[in-house]
Design a protein around this motif. Structure first.
Motif, PDB file in Angstrom:
ATOM      1  N   PHE A  83     -30.209  25.410 -55.990  1.00  0.00           N
ATOM      2  CA  PHE A  83     -31.425  25.277 -55.209  1.00  0.00           C
ATOM      3  C   PHE A  83     -31.046  26.015 -53.866  1.00  0.00           C
ATOM      4  O   PHE A  83     -29.943  26.185 -53.288  1.00  0.00           O
ATOM      5  CB  PHE A  83     -31.959  23.844 -54.854  1.00  0.00           C
ATOM      6  N   ILE A  84     -32.122  26.290 -53.401  1.00  0.00           N
ATOM      7  CA  ILE A  84     -31.853  27.025 -51.857  1.00  0.00           C
ATOM      8  C   ILE A  84     -32.942  26.127 -50.690  1.00  0.00           C
ATOM      9  O   ILE A  84     -34.203  26.329 -51.335  1.00  0.00           O
ATOM     10  CB  ILE A  84     -32.030  28.644 -51.819  1.00  0.00           C
ATOM     11  N   GLU A  85     -32.439  25.815 -49.774  1.00  0.00           N
ATOM     12  CA  GLU A  85     -33.343  24.837 -48.806  1.00  0.00           C
ATOM     13  C   GLU A  85     -34.234  25.763 -48.113  1.00  0.00           C
ATOM     14  O   GLU A  85     -33.571  26.918 -47.216  1.00  0.00           O
ATOM     15  CB  GLU A  85     -32.335  24.180 -47.893  1.00  0.00           C
ATOM     16  N   SER A  86     -35.379  25.817 -48.129  1.00  0.00           N
ATOM     17  CA  SER A  86     -36.496  26.636 -47.609  1.00  0.00           C
ATOM     18  C   SER A  86     -37.713  25.976 -46.672  1.00  0.00           C
ATOM     19  O   SER A  86     -38.586  26.622 -46.473  1.00  0.00           O
ATOM     20  CB  SER A  86     -37.176  27.194 -48.859  1.00  0.00           C
ATOM     21  N   ALA A  87     -37.357  24.964 -46.206  1.00  0.00           N
ATOM     22  CA  ALA A  87     -38.527  24.298 -45.588  1.00  0.00           C
ATOM     23  C   ALA A  87     -38.797  24.873 -44.405  1.00  0.00           C
ATOM     24  O   ALA A  87     -40.067  24.835 -44.026  1.00  0.00           O
ATOM     25  CB  ALA A  87     -38.001  22.683 -45.355  1.00  0.00           C
ATOM     26  N   MET A  88     -37.867  25.330 -43.474  1.00  0.00           N
ATOM     27  CA  MET A  88     -38.143  25.969 -42.064  1.00  0.00           C
ATOM     28  C   MET A  88     -38.977  27.108 -42.443  1.00  0.00           C
ATOM     29  O   MET A  88     -40.191  27.427 -41.792  1.00  0.00           O
ATOM     30  CB  MET A  88     -36.815  26.315 -41.408  1.00  0.00           C
ATOM     31  N   LEU A  89     -38.703  28.102 -43.441  1.00  0.00           N
ATOM     32  CA  LEU A  89     -39.449  29.257 -43.746  1.00  0.00           C
ATOM     33  C   LEU A  89     -40.864  28.777 -44.279  1.00  0.00           C
ATOM     34  O   LEU A  89     -41.825  29.629 -43.998  1.00  0.00           O
ATOM     35  CB  LEU A  89     -38.594  29.935 -44.832  1.00  0.00           C
ATOM     36  N   ALA A  90     -40.834  27.859 -44.968  1.00  0.00           N
ATOM     37  CA  ALA A  90     -42.175  27.365 -45.546  1.00  0.00           C
ATOM     38  C   ALA A  90     -43.097  26.458 -44.604  1.00  0.00           C
ATOM     39  O   ALA A  90     -44.417  26.369 -44.809  1.00  0.00           O
ATOM     40  CB  ALA A  90     -42.104  26.404 -46.787  1.00  0.00           C
TER      41      ALA A  90
ATOM     42  N   PHE B 213     -44.575   7.960 -39.479  1.00  0.00           N
ATOM     43  CA  PHE B 213     -44.873   6.870 -38.547  1.00  0.00           C
ATOM     44  C   PHE B 213     -46.212   6.775 -37.704  1.00  0.00           C
ATOM     45  O   PHE B 213     -46.797   7.553 -37.549  1.00  0.00           O
ATOM     46  CB  PHE B 213     -43.568   6.903 -37.729  1.00  0.00           C
ATOM     47  N   SER B 214     -46.014   5.643 -36.965  1.00  0.00           N
ATOM     48  CA  SER B 214     -47.324   5.493 -36.236  1.00  0.00           C
ATOM     49  C   SER B 214     -47.235   6.349 -35.186  1.00  0.00           C
ATOM     50  O   SER B 214     -46.083   6.686 -34.547  1.00  0.00           O
ATOM     51  CB  SER B 214     -47.655   3.854 -35.759  1.00  0.00           C
ATOM     52  N   ASN B 215     -48.366   6.829 -34.413  1.00  0.00           N
ATOM     53  CA  ASN B 215     -48.493   7.604 -33.576  1.00  0.00           C
ATOM     54  C   ASN B 215     -48.014   8.919 -33.945  1.00  0.00           C
ATOM     55  O   ASN B 215     -47.815  10.255 -33.072  1.00  0.00           O
ATOM     56  CB  ASN B 215     -47.641   7.117 -32.000  1.00  0.00           C
ATOM     57  N   GLU B 216     -48.034   9.308 -35.320  1.00  0.00           N
ATOM     58  CA  GLU B 216     -47.728  10.465 -35.993  1.00  0.00           C
ATOM     59  C   GLU B 216     -48.747  10.701 -37.206  1.00  0.00           C
ATOM     60  O   GLU B 216     -48.736   9.884 -37.989  1.00  0.00           O
ATOM     61  CB  GLU B 216     -46.467  10.755 -36.544  1.00  0.00           C
ATOM     62  N   MET B 217     -49.961  11.547 -37.099  1.00  0.00           N
ATOM     63  CA  MET B 217     -50.868  11.746 -37.980  1.00  0.00           C
ATOM     64  C   MET B 217     -50.146  11.924 -39.257  1.00  0.00           C
ATOM     65  O   MET B 217     -49.079  12.525 -39.603  1.00  0.00           O
ATOM     66  CB  MET B 217     -51.894  12.692 -37.807  1.00  0.00           C
ATOM     67  N   LEU B 218     -50.968  11.674 -40.364  1.00  0.00           N
ATOM     68  CA  LEU B 218     -50.536  12.224 -41.817  1.00  0.00           C
ATOM     69  C   LEU B 218     -50.540  13.771 -41.838  1.00  0.00           C
ATOM     70  O   LEU B 218     -51.305  14.359 -40.818  1.00  0.00           O
ATOM     71  CB  LEU B 218     -51.666  11.918 -42.719  1.00  0.00           C
ATOM     72  N   ASN B 219     -49.557  14.474 -42.638  1.00  0.00           N
ATOM     73  CA  ASN B 219     -49.739  15.787 -42.679  1.00  0.00           C
ATOM     74  C   ASN B 219     -50.355  15.949 -44.137  1.00  0.00           C
ATOM     75  O   ASN B 219     -50.267  15.544 -45.194  1.00  0.00           O
ATOM     76  CB  ASN B 219     -48.381  16.185 -42.981  1.00  0.00           C
ATOM     77  N   LEU B 220     -51.299  17.185 -43.881  1.00  0.00           N
ATOM     78  CA  LEU B 220     -51.920  17.398 -45.176  1.00  0.00           C
ATOM     79  C   LEU B 220     -51.771  19.041 -45.145  1.00  0.00           C
ATOM     80  O   LEU B 220     -52.404  19.884 -44.651  1.00  0.00           O
ATOM     81  CB  LEU B 220     -53.456  17.342 -45.061  1.00  0.00           C
ATOM     82  N   TYR B 221     -50.373  19.548 -45.614  1.00  0.00           N
ATOM     83  CA  TYR B 221     -49.800  20.698 -45.802  1.00  0.00           C
ATOM     84  C   TYR B 221     -50.518  21.552 -46.934  1.00  0.00           C
ATOM     85  O   TYR B 221     -50.414  21.335 -48.047  1.00  0.00           O
ATOM     86  CB  TYR B 221     -48.453  20.680 -45.868  1.00  0.00           C
ATOM     87  N   HIS B 222     -51.464  22.343 -46.567  1.00  0.00           N
ATOM     88  CA  HIS B 222     -52.072  23.373 -47.560  1.00  0.00           C
ATOM     89  C   HIS B 222     -51.212  24.393 -47.922  1.00  0.00           C
ATOM     90  O   HIS B 222     -50.876  25.291 -47.069  1.00  0.00           O
ATOM     91  CB  HIS B 222     -53.590  23.689 -46.825  1.00  0.00           C
ATOM     92  N   ASN B 223     -51.100  24.726 -49.003  1.00  0.00           N
ATOM     93  CA  ASN B 223     -50.163  25.689 -49.719  1.00  0.00           C
ATOM     94  C   ASN B 223     -51.016  27.122 -49.577  1.00  0.00           C
ATOM     95  O   ASN B 223     -51.877  27.264 -50.254  1.00  0.00           O
ATOM     96  CB  ASN B 223     -49.828  25.501 -51.076  1.00  0.00           C
ATOM     97  N   GLU B 224     -50.393  28.043 -48.897  1.00  0.00           N
ATOM     98  CA  GLU B 224     -51.122  29.243 -48.731  1.00  0.00           C
ATOM     99  C   GLU B 224     -50.405  30.362 -49.558  1.00  0.00           C
ATOM    100  O   GLU B 224     -50.682  31.580 -49.512  1.00  0.00           O
ATOM    101  CB  GLU B 224     -50.875  29.735 -47.171  1.00  0.00           C
ATOM    102  N   GLY B 225     -49.313  29.923 -50.254  1.00  0.00           N
ATOM    103  CA  GLY B 225     -48.797  30.749 -51.147  1.00  0.00           C
ATOM    104  C   GLY B 225     -47.176  30.922 -50.661  1.00  0.00           C
ATOM    105  O   GLY B 225     -46.348  30.368 -51.415  1.00  0.00           O
ATOM    106  N   ASP B 226     -46.961  31.510 -49.625  1.00  0.00           N
ATOM    107  CA  ASP B 226     -45.387  31.612 -49.395  1.00  0.00           C
ATOM    108  C   ASP B 226     -45.140  30.320 -48.389  1.00  0.00           C
ATOM    109  O   ASP B 226     -43.853  30.331 -47.845  1.00  0.00           O
ATOM    110  CB  ASP B 226     -45.106  33.005 -48.701  1.00  0.00           C
ATOM    111  N   PHE B 227     -46.225  29.975 -47.610  1.00  0.00           N
ATOM    112  CA  PHE B 227     -45.923  28.932 -46.377  1.00  0.00           C
ATOM    113  C   PHE B 227     -47.118  27.876 -46.586  1.00  0.00           C
ATOM    114  O   PHE B 227     -48.150  28.191 -47.149  1.00  0.00           O
ATOM    115  CB  PHE B 227     -45.885  29.656 -45.092  1.00  0.00           C
ATOM    116  N   PHE B 228     -46.913  26.854 -45.748  1.00  0.00           N
ATOM    117  CA  PHE B 228     -47.935  25.737 -45.707  1.00  0.00           C
ATOM    118  C   PHE B 228     -48.557  25.811 -44.162  1.00  0.00           C
ATOM    119  O   PHE B 228     -47.873  26.070 -43.275  1.00  0.00           O
ATOM    120  CB  PHE B 228     -47.198  24.610 -45.933  1.00  0.00           C
ATOM    121  N   ILE B 229     -49.803  25.325 -44.268  1.00  0.00           N
ATOM    122  CA  ILE B 229     -50.398  24.888 -42.886  1.00  0.00           C
ATOM    123  C   ILE B 229     -50.947  23.820 -42.795  1.00  0.00           C
ATOM    124  O   ILE B 229     -51.751  23.081 -43.537  1.00  0.00           O
ATOM    125  CB  ILE B 229     -51.702  25.930 -42.647  1.00  0.00           C
TER     126      ILE B 229
END
Length: 572
Positions: A291-298, A332-348
């Protein structure tokens, strides 16, 4: 002009009434815990010293352990600290579904009455013998329980388990949390991924305080991280630790959630690891055992402010029917949920524009997942919430220890509404959402899973709490809409069909679901898929397509709704 004004007013009122009527038909959630015979209370062993593991809680699972076609319930438990007896239960709880709305505790008869400080659970048929096996991650030695089916072995009865941890070659002595089964090399045998948290022991416990005097529970920043584990299945009942070879070994991680999904749609399952106060990890499958770690790029290692969040639970699904799986992450509290939409090569992160950001800002979310609770064809989001510090309200007046869950109902326009919030059931103009009071009760939520306990085609809910009772909620009315329920039986692929992609094309368009183990927080939902088809009078299924990990494809056409299909893998 007066006539036109009257007409416009009438149309607006008609539209409001139509919307309000539709919303009033949302399912009602009924707490059936007591009547169902579920009497389990989680034991974190707390006796006043405020040890870090006490805050974390344990998970739960739906599984058909006796293969009778009805979902049973497994509740993971902690235990007492040595020399500090509480008089409370020390073992997990396995509850057999009696098929009449009640359950019976069969933990001892099933060979699972083993004291352990359990955290997470993952269920799958790792030996392809048609019986679900159980992995329990723990503080300390993890446990693998093999389902021996109809064998009689000494004191064990039929449909029992035996522990095979050592003989199977599993060794994870760390602080295990969420775990998942998946076939990363697509050889037909399931591998095991185990997320680990931090380096903690009673001997190395640190004194932390919120008020400068009294001890409080420490945050994970106080401890070093632990590397997660990947065990490959040799196909003969044993496993090999390939964490380093596969390049997923990273002792800076502090992992609480794990989700398996094919984020780049290349046919190989990838690993998302939710980390607490450390960057999240996305391990992209190279297809060669590494595997290759790709979270930053994504774009999913940090939040949009470039900060590592207190990430807990995680799930992936194609919630917008784009053909790509997106992510929801509990923080955690004071941090909202993340809803990362998959744009293909990255997430928003679409949480703010989807209206789940501000709503979730003050809650601390552990479990979270996508599911279609009203079977309208749109995936909704459930979260189990609860703080880790018992007296947090004295420090932060707007944050409480016990917290109600969120149930975000997915609207047609891609927005979500929390139908458990007070505003959703209050008075005033506009449509209201009443799903019953039972689910709105504040609890110290931790694990959560969904399953169809009564085989009526809609999802029911199971929620665990920290050092408190488990809750079982029945979905009443979800099956007012049409549905199709699909179970997979692998042949060349793994028996459970984990990793297979199911596409249902109906009058609502094409919905996609990937069968997966794990996700949520330390929990496992039913492996069966249920697709909502909307209004019964208009529901029509044109095609069901199953793409298996082996490359085989099954296609069914013109399928009748409101039935449970069992699809067996065809030849590749």
């Amino acid at each position: 002009m007066k006539t036109l004004t009257t007409l416009v007013t009438t149309l607006l009122l008609y539209n409001w009434l139509a919307t309000a009527t539709a919303q009033s038909l949302l399912p009602q959630w009924t707490d059936i815990t007591r009547t169902a015979g579920i009497d389990f209370v989680h034991n974190n062993g707390a006796f006043g010293e405020k040890y870090l593991p006490e805050t974390m809680g344990s998970g739960c699972a739906f599984l058909d352990y006796d293969s009778d076609g009805w979902q049973d319930i497994l509740l993971v438990n902690g235990k007492d600290w040595p020399g500090k007896p509480t008089g409370r239960r020390q073992t997990m709880g396995l509850y057999r579904n009696n098929r009449d709305g009640t359950f019976t505790d069969v933990t001892e008869a099933a060979g699972l009455a083993v004291p352990l400080y359990g955290m997470g659970v993952a269920v799958a048929d790792y030996d392809n013998d048609a019986d679900p096996d159980i992995y329990i991650s723990c503080l300390g030695k993890d446990r693998l329980f093999q389902n021996i089916g109809n064998e009689d072995e000494g004191a064990l009865t039929k449909h029992a388990y035996r522990e095979v941890t050592e003989t199977a070659g599993i060794h994870n002595p760390g602080f295990g949390t969420s775990c998942a089964w998946f076939d990363y090399n697509r050889d037909g045998y399931l591998e095991l991924y185990v997320a680990n948290y931090v380096e903690w022991s009673r001997e190395t416990d640190i004194f932390c305080t919120l008020d400068g005097t009294n001890k409080s529970y420490c945050t994970p920043e106080s401890y070093a991280g632990q590397a997660s584990k990947l065990f490959t299945n040799r196909g003969n009942g044993t496993f090999l630790d390939v964490s380093r070879i596969a390049r997923i070994e990273d002792n800076t991680s502090k992992s609480l959630g794990v989700c398996i999904f094919d984020y780049n749609a290349d046919g190989w399952p990838d690993i998302f690891e939710a980390n607490d106060t450390q960057p999240n990890k996305l391990y992209q499958n190279n297809g060669d055992g590494t595997f290759i770690e790709s979270a930053m790029l994504a774009g999913i290692a940090y939040n949009e402010n470039g900060i590592a969040t207190g990430a807990m639970g995680i799930d992936a699904a194609d919630y917008d029917r784009s053909g790509r799986e997106s992510l929801v992450i509990g923080n955690f509290s004071n941090e909202m949920l993340n809803l990362y939409h998959n744009e293909g090569d990255f997430f928003i992160d679409d949480a703010p524009i989807a209206h789940i950001g501000n709503t979730s800002l003050l809650t601390l979310t552990f479990a979270c997942f996508f599911f279609d609770f009203d079977l309208d064809g749109n995936l909704d989001i459930f979260t189990a919430n609860g703080h880790v510090e018992t007296d947090i309200n004295a420090i932060q007046s707007e944050v409480t220890y016990a917290q109600p869950p969120h149930l975000f109902h997915h609207q047609e326009n891609g927005k979500f509404t929390d139908v458990l919030s007070p505003a959703s059931v209050g008075r005033g103009p506009g449509p209201r959402h009443d799903v019953g009071a039972d689910l709105r009760k504040p609890v110290v939520g931790r694990g959560a899973a969904y399953g169809d306990i009564d085989n009526d085609g809609d999802w029911d809910l199971l929620v665990t709490t920290s050092n408190g009772p488990a809750y079982l909620f029945r979905n009443d009315g979800g099956n007012r809409n049409a549905w199709i329920k699909i179970s997979l039986i692998g042949q060349t692929s793994n028996r459970d069909g984990i990793g297979a992609q199911i596409r249902v094309t109906s009058t609502l368009g094409t919905q996609t679901h990937t069968v997966k183990s794990g996700s949520s927080y330390c929990s496992q939902s039913e492996l069966t898929a249920i697709f909502g088809l909307g209004e019964p009078s208009q529901a029509r299924i044109d095609k069901i397509e199953v793409r298996w990990p082996s490359g085989a494809v099954n296609i069914l056409q013109n399928v009748t709704p409101n039935q449970h299909l069992r699809i067996e893998e065809s030849a590749p």
